[in-house]
Structure formats: structure tokens, C-alpha cells
Design an enzyme around this catalytic site. Structure first.
Site, short mmCIF file in Angstrom:
data_model
loop_
_atom_site.label_atom_id
_atom_site.label_comp_id
_atom_site.label_asym_id
_atom_site.label_seq_id
_atom_site.Cartn_x
_atom_site.Cartn_y
_atom_site.Cartn_z
N SER A 1 0.47 -1.18 0.03
CA SER A 1 -0.23 0.10 -0.28
C SER A 1 0.53 1.10 -0.13
CB SER A 1 -0.83 -0.05 1.45
OG SER A 1 -1.31 1.18 1.58
N LEU B 1 3.22 4.49 0.27
CA LEU B 1 4.57 4.41 -0.17
C LEU B 1 4.66 3.50 -0.18
CD1 LEU B 1 5.18 7.01 2.67
CD2 LEU B 1 3.96 7.94 0.38
N ASP C 1 4.16 -7.63 3.51
CA ASP C 1 2.53 -6.42 3.90
C ASP C 1 2.39 -7.54 5.03
OD1 ASP C 1 1.94 -4.12 3.26
OD2 ASP C 1 0.30 -4.86 4.80
N ASP D 1 4.22 -10.30 9.42
CA ASP D 1 4.32 -8.90 10.49
C ASP D 1 5.72 -8.65 10.73
OD1 ASP D 1 3.83 -7.53 12.66
OD2 ASP D 1 2.52 -8.90 13.25
N CYS E 1 9.02 0.19 4.79
CA CYS E 1 7.76 1.09 4.71
C CYS E 1 6.57 0.90 5.92
CB CYS E 1 7.77 1.94 3.31
SG CYS E 1 8.22 1.87 1.90
N TYR F 1 3.08 8.19 18.13
CA TYR F 1 3.89 8.34 16.52
C TYR F 1 5.16 8.89 16.32
CZ TYR F 1 3.67 8.35 11.98
OH TYR F 1 4.02 8.20 10.47
N LYS G 1 9.52 7.76 15.71
CA LYS G 1 9.85 7.62 14.45
C LYS G 1 10.78 8.69 14.35
CE LYS G 1 6.73 6.60 10.66
NZ LYS G 1 7.23 5.53 10.45
N THR H 1 -1.76 9.68 -0.18
CA THR H 1 -1.88 7.18 0.51
C THR H 1 -3.54 6.95 1.27
OG1 THR H 1 -0.74 7.54 3.07
CG2 THR H 1 0.26 7.46 0.63
N1 LIG Z 1 1.21 9.34 4.11
C1 LIG Z 1 1.70 9.62 4.87
O1 LIG Z 1 1.36 11.26 4.76
C2 LIG Z 1 2.40 9.90 5.15
C3 LIG Z 1 3.91 10.44 6.26
C4 LIG Z 1 4.90 10.45 6.52
C5 LIG Z 1 5.44 9.50 7.46
N2 LIG Z 1 4.68 7.99 6.76
C6 LIG Z 1 4.72 6.72 6.76
O2 LIG Z 1 5.15 5.90 5.90
C7 LIG Z 1 5.14 4.53 5.46
C8 LIG Z 1 4.09 4.32 4.80
O3 LIG Z 1 2.75 4.89 5.32
P1 LIG Z 1 1.28 5.33 4.05
O4 LIG Z 1 0.62 6.24 3.94
O5 LIG Z 1 2.07 4.06 3.06
O6 LIG Z 1 0.29 3.80 4.98
P2 LIG Z 1 -0.65 2.57 4.26
O7 LIG Z 1 -0.82 2.29 5.18
O8 LIG Z 1 -0.68 3.13 2.99
O9 LIG Z 1 0.70 1.30 3.88
C9 LIG Z 1 1.47 0.64 5.21
C10 LIG Z 1 1.43 -0.15 4.85
O10 LIG Z 1 1.97 -1.34 5.76
C11 LIG Z 1 1.42 -2.45 6.14
N3 LIG Z 1 1.66 -2.56 7.85
C12 LIG Z 1 1.14 -1.99 8.86
N4 LIG Z 1 2.02 -2.87 9.96
C13 LIG Z 1 2.18 -3.93 9.89
C14 LIG Z 1 3.02 -5.28 9.87
N5 LIG Z 1 3.08 -5.06 11.57
N6 LIG Z 1 3.99 -5.63 9.47
C15 LIG Z 1 3.60 -6.05 7.90
N7 LIG Z 1 2.68 -5.15 7.27
C16 LIG Z 1 2.79 -4.21 8.05
C17 LIG Z 1 -0.06 -2.14 6.11
O11 LIG Z 1 -1.26 -3.50 5.96
C18 LIG Z 1 0.15 -1.38 4.68
O12 LIG Z 1 0.18 -1.99 3.70
C19 LIG Z 1 4.22 4.92 7.54
O13 LIG Z 1 5.70 3.79 8.11
C20 LIG Z 1 4.13 6.08 8.17
O14 LIG Z 1 3.63 6.22 8.75
C21 LIG Z 1 3.63 8.11 6.06
#
Ligand SMILES: NC(=O)c1ccc[n+]([C@@H]2O[C@H](COP(=O)([O-])OP(=O)(O)OC[C@H]3O[C@@H](n4cnc5c(N)ncnc54)[C@H](O)[C@@H]3O)[C@@H](O)[C@H]2O)c1
Length: 252
Positions: free
Chosen positions: A15, A17, A36, A57, A84, A158, A162, A193
Site C-alpha cells: 500500500s 509509499l 506486508d 508481520d 515502509c 507515533y 519515528k 496515500t
Molecule cells: N502518508 C503519509 O503522509 C506519511 C507521512 C509520514 C510518514 N509516513 C510513513 O510512511 C509509511 C507508509 O505509510 P503509508 O502512508 O504508505 O501507509 P499505508 O497504510 O498505505 O501502508 C502501510 C502498509 O504497512 C503495512 N503494515 C502495517 N503494519 C504492518 C506490520 N506489522 N507488518 C507488516 N506490514 C504492516 C500495512 O498493511 C500497509 O500495507 C509508514 O511508516 C508511515 O508512518 C506516511
């Protein structure tokens, strides 16, 4: 390091990023392992990029070991790890719902920080057993957030998770330098996202308007493009790069 024919592991690759990074690296000829905990999404993205889906996981030593071994059987030992996978969760320390539950704090730290380290260490364990390509053996890229620096109200867990990812970046790079493995982190600002897809058009515009320039939400492709560049640029090491259009988050 060139990505062509290189085996890559992307946690959270099902999913957002991670998915965008899978596409960007596959376009460069990399062989993608999508790790994932969401099996369906991992399979969907893996099929699109002609990679392999690995249902695991990130917090589990056992599951990540199995995922790494399965990916290796299909693609060879991975030289690139993209961390990610991550979760959010917002609550005040003491609020209307009472005190912040310790289990919730621990869960967010466990997935975002300990999960990142779990994958990093098990990936490195395998990688050090193969020969470098030229001056490099491999690259690790983690995902933090601007919340590591400007955590908002409700982001206590959070931001701490981070901040931990930012904190481990330099020592990990120093630790793995003798093995010719680089470690960098991307700290994204606000990206469009699935995390934000629940918001309506107006709410999205208002969030995007907080970004000085370009005044919009980030496109996951821009994140994928930076991840590709980090792999390709051998001099980038031990650094956390903000990718945020100059946003500095306000308290709320
Ligand atoms: N989207 C944003 O604006 C943003 C901003 C800053 C940081 N981030 C960080 O970027 C990363 C990706 O975020 P995103 O927006 O793509 O989120 P998202 O929810 O679209 O994707 C995250 C993915 O991680 C998987 N996941 C969660 N926990 C898991 C686990 N324990 N084991 C395996 N897989 C797991 C989920 O199933 C999902 O597919 C995250 O670490 C998030 O904190 C996102």
C-alpha cells in the site's frame, strides 16, 4: 548501486509509499519482494510488478526470517531493504477517554521502531554473507516522518516511534559501514496515500494548503523516486532526508 536485476525487499509494500516504491524500483529492473501483513494487497502489488508476495508481520522474528528465505529462493539474496510498514494512532496523554493506554503506546513503538529494526537486522544478517558489487554490498532505507521532529498533539507514540527511526539511522550506518551497507531514512511530510484517502476533497485541500511549496499533498511517486535515488547514489549514508515541501507541522 544500480537496481537492475537486484533483489529488493519492501515492507508495507502492499500500500501507499511502499507500493509506489515497488513500482519505481521494478521500473528500474529490480526484483521485488513485497512484505506486508495484508496478504491480499501484497499479492496484488506483487502481481503488478512481477515480484513475489510475502505475508508477514514486521514485528515477528519468525515470520520475517521465513519471508526473507522465501524471497531469496525466488530472487537470490536481497541487496536493498525498504522499510515502509508503519501504523498511526492518535490520542492525548490524558483526555476525554482517560489516560493513554500503555499497550497502545507499546504497539505503535513495536511496529514502527522495533519492526524496522527487526527487518534491518535480519536483512543484514543474510546480506553480509555475499560479496559486494564494486564498492557496495547493499542499502537500507527506513521511513520516519516529519512527526519525528514536530509531533502534533495526540502523536505522542507515533512521534516517539519515528524519532527512534531517525535516531537509529546514523549508528546503523556506522555499524554496517565495515560491511559496505548504507543506511538512510526518508522523513515524509503529508503524502496522499490510503492513510489520507478517507478524507474528503475539502479536507485534503486544506491539508495540502499547509505545505509552503508545492502547496499540495505529496504524490507517493515522489517518495518512490527519492528511494530510487538513495539506492543509486553511493555517497548518501547515515542521513535522514525530509521530503515535505518545507512544511513544519503546527501543534494541532
Ligand atoms: N502518508 C503519509 O503522509 C506519511 C507521512 C509520514 C510518514 N509516513 C510513513 O510512511 C509509511 C507508509 O505509510 P503509508 O502512508 O504508505 O501507509 P499505508 O497504510 O498505505 O501502508 C502501510 C502498509 O504497512 C503495512 N503494515 C502495517 N503494519 C504492518 C506490520 N506489522 N507488518 C507488516 N506490514 C504492516 C500495512 O498493511 C500497509 O500495507 C509508514 O511508516 C508511515 O508512518 C506516511
Amino acid at each position: 548501486m544500480e537496481l537492475k536485476d537486484v533483489a529488493v525487499l519492501i515492507t508495507g509494500g502492499g500500500s501507499g509509499l511502499g507500493e509506489a516504491t515497488a513500482r519505481a524500483m521494478a521500473a528500474k529492473g529490480a526484483k521485488i519482494g513485497v512484505i506486508d501483513q495484508n496478504k491480499e494487497n501484497a499479492e496484488k502489488v506483487a502481481a503488478e510488478v512481477k515480484g513475489i508476495a510475502l505475508h508477514a508481520d514486521v514485528t515477528s522474528e519468525e515470520q520475517i526470517k521465513v519471508a526473507i528465505a522465501k524471497a531469496e529462493a525466488a530472487h537470490g539474496v536481497a541487496r536493498v531493504l525498504m522499510n515502509c510498514a508503519g501504523i498511526g494512532g492518535s490520542q492525548r496523554i490524558v483526555g476525554r477517554d482517560g489516560v493513554y493506554p500503555l499497550e497502545k503506546f507499546a504497539r505503535i513503538i513495536n511496529v514502527n521502531l522495533i519492526g524496522t529494526f527487526n527487518c534491518l537486522r535480519l536483512f543484514a544478517e543474510r546480506l553480509v554473507t555475499i560479496e559486494p558489487v564494486g564498492e557496495e554490498r547493499g542499502v537500507i532505507i527506513n521511513t520516519a516522518s516529519v512527526a519525528a521532529y514536530e509531533g502534533q498533539i495526540g502523536q505522542i507514540a507515533y512521534s516517539a516511534s519515528k524519532g527512534g527511526v531517525v535516531g537509529l539511522t546514523l549508528p546503523a550506518a556506522r555499524d554496517l559501514a565495515s560491511q559496505k551497507i548504507r543506511v538512510n531514512t526518508i522523513a515524509p511530510g503529508l503524502f496522499f496515500t490510503p492513510l489520507l484517502m478517507g478524507l474528503n476533497e475539502e479536507a485534503r485541500k486544506s491539508l495540502g494548503a499547509q505545505v509552503p511549496h508545492p502547496s499540495r499533498l505529496g504524490d507517493a511517486k515522489e517518495y518512490g523516486a527519492l528511494a530510487v535515488h538513495i539506492v543509486e547514489n553511493a555517497m548518501l549514508n547515515g542521513e535522514t532526508i525530509r521530503l515535505d515541501g518545507a512544511i513544519r507541522m503546527a501543534p494541532r
